[in-house]
Design a protein around this motif. Structure first.
Motif, PDB file in Angstrom:
ATOM      1  N   UNK A  57      34.599  40.901  34.355  1.00 46.21           N
ATOM      2  CA  UNK A  57      34.763  42.334  34.126  1.00 46.21           C
ATOM      3  C   UNK A  57      33.882  42.893  33.019  1.00 46.21           C
ATOM      4  N   UNK A  58      33.531  42.073  32.034  1.00 43.62           N
ATOM      5  CA  UNK A  58      32.797  42.622  30.891  1.00 43.62           C
ATOM      6  C   UNK A  58      31.370  42.118  30.732  1.00 43.62           C
ATOM      7  N   UNK A  91      31.315  48.504  41.153  1.00 42.82           N
ATOM      8  CA  UNK A  91      32.172  47.475  41.764  1.00 42.82           C
ATOM      9  C   UNK A  91      33.204  46.996  40.741  1.00 42.82           C
ATOM     10  N   UNK A  92      32.720  46.680  39.523  1.00 43.20           N
ATOM     11  CA  UNK A  92      33.599  46.161  38.470  1.00 43.20           C
ATOM     12  C   UNK A  92      34.760  47.094  38.144  1.00 43.20           C
ATOM     13  N   UNK A  93      34.502  48.390  38.184  1.00 38.03           N
ATOM     14  CA  UNK A  93      35.514  49.362  37.771  1.00 38.03           C
ATOM     15  C   UNK A  93      36.455  49.772  38.897  1.00 38.03           C
ATOM     16  N   UNK A  94      36.151  49.337  40.114  1.00 35.91           N
ATOM     17  CA  UNK A  94      37.017  49.688  41.250  1.00 35.91           C
ATOM     18  C   UNK A  94      38.347  48.958  41.111  1.00 35.91           C
ATOM     19  N   UNK A  95      39.474  49.665  41.304  1.00 29.55           N
ATOM     20  CA  UNK A  95      40.791  49.021  41.174  1.00 29.55           C
ATOM     21  C   UNK A  95      40.931  47.789  42.075  1.00 29.55           C
ATOM     22  N   UNK A 113      41.655  39.199  39.458  1.00 27.21           N
ATOM     23  CA  UNK A 113      42.827  38.533  38.861  1.00 27.21           C
ATOM     24  C   UNK A 113      43.448  37.554  39.864  1.00 27.21           C
ATOM     25  N   UNK A 114      43.597  38.015  41.091  1.00 21.52           N
ATOM     26  CA  UNK A 114      44.198  37.195  42.144  1.00 21.52           C
ATOM     27  C   UNK A 114      43.355  35.945  42.397  1.00 21.52           C
ATOM     28  N   UNK A 115      42.039  36.148  42.513  1.00 18.67           N
ATOM     29  CA  UNK A 115      41.141  35.038  42.828  1.00 18.67           C
ATOM     30  C   UNK A 115      41.067  34.044  41.668  1.00 18.67           C
ATOM     31  N   UNK A 116      40.876  34.538  40.439  1.00 18.20           N
ATOM     32  CA  UNK A 116      40.764  33.639  39.275  1.00 18.20           C
ATOM     33  C   UNK A 116      42.053  32.842  39.087  1.00 18.20           C
ATOM     34  N   UNK A 159      35.754  43.237  49.908  1.00 23.26           N
ATOM     35  CA  UNK A 159      35.091  44.227  49.064  1.00 23.26           C
ATOM     36  C   UNK A 159      33.867  44.822  49.760  1.00 23.26           C
ATOM     37  N   UNK A 160      33.681  44.415  51.023  1.00 24.14           N
ATOM     38  CA  UNK A 160      32.531  44.850  51.834  1.00 24.14           C
ATOM     39  C   UNK A 160      31.215  44.504  51.149  1.00 24.14           C
ATOM     40  N   UNK A 161      31.178  43.258  50.646  1.00 24.71           N
ATOM     41  CA  UNK A 161      29.964  42.776  49.976  1.00 24.71           C
ATOM     42  C   UNK A 161      29.476  41.500  50.638  1.00 24.71           C
ATOM     43  N   UNK A 162      29.481  41.495  51.944  1.00 26.67           N
ATOM     44  CA  UNK A 162      29.066  40.289  52.667  1.00 26.67           C
ATOM     45  C   UNK A 162      27.562  40.084  52.508  1.00 26.67           C
TER      46      UNK A 162
END
Length: 196
Positions: free
Chosen positions: A130-131, A139-143, A150-153, A190-193
């Motif tokens: 995030x930082x 992308x980083x700031x999108x909820x 958080x879920x993935x980590x 995240x539509x980043x394929x």
């Protein structure tokens, strides 16, 4: 000149203490290692030990911090574009890192109080993403990204932790494959394929 010699002596003493502790970890559970065990193995006196560490927990914390520093070095190699194109690469790097000193990580994870170490690791990964990463701000700031990171980590850290505790009957390669698959799924959400 005297200060330099004292500084070198302090570095040497801390190194001897950590090396002695790591050797003792191979002989008995971490929780049973005493200051006397360490000073005998390191061939130093108790005063030297207490000049650098308040107790054996402080030695464990120092070793954990060294592990965290190595993980930060791995995270610094993270490049968002490369990750989108090939999410597997960073997890293969993590697998090599774990495999290199698997016995140490198993002992750290199985020690009492290791939960705090895992929490620290999760926070470190999320904080970096995030930082400090080069992920674009939009992308980083999108909820959705905040929630999914958080879920993935949390999920990835839990998976490695469970495996290191010996509670999963699979290989490190299986873990790497699964975490990489989940990363690909997150990129898809995240539509980043990656472009094919």
């Amino acid at each position: 000149m005297r200060k330099k010699a004292e500084y070198r002596s302090a570095i040497r003493s801390r190194r001897l203490i950590r090396e002695a502790f790591r050797e003792l970890m191979n002989e008995k559970p971490i929780d049973q290692i005493t200051v006397m065990d360490i000073v005998r193995r390191a061939d130093i006196n108790r005063g030297t030990f207490y000049a650098h560490y308040r107790d054996t927990k402080a030695v464990i914390e120092q070793i954990e911090n060294e592990v965290i520093e190595k993980i930060i070095e791995i995270l610094k190699t993270f490049r968002f574009k490369s990750f989108v194109d090939n999410p597997r690469s960073i997890f293969e790097t993590i697998a090599r890192f774990i495999d290199k000193d698997k016995s140490l990580y198993q002992k750290l994870i199985n020690a009492s109080g290791s939960e705090l170490f895992i929490v620290k690791l999760k926070k470190l990964i999320i904080n970096y993403l995030q930082l400090h990463s080069d992920i674009p701000d939009e992308i980083k700031l999108a909820p959705e990204f905040v929630i999914r990171s958080h879920f993935f980590a949390g999920g990835a850290a839990s998976l490695y932790e469970t495996w290191l505790k010996g509670e999963l009957d699979c290989s490190l390669s299986d873990i790497t494959n699964e975490v990489a698959k989940q990363a690909e799924a997150m990129l898809h959400l995240l539509q980043l394929e990656p472009d094919h």
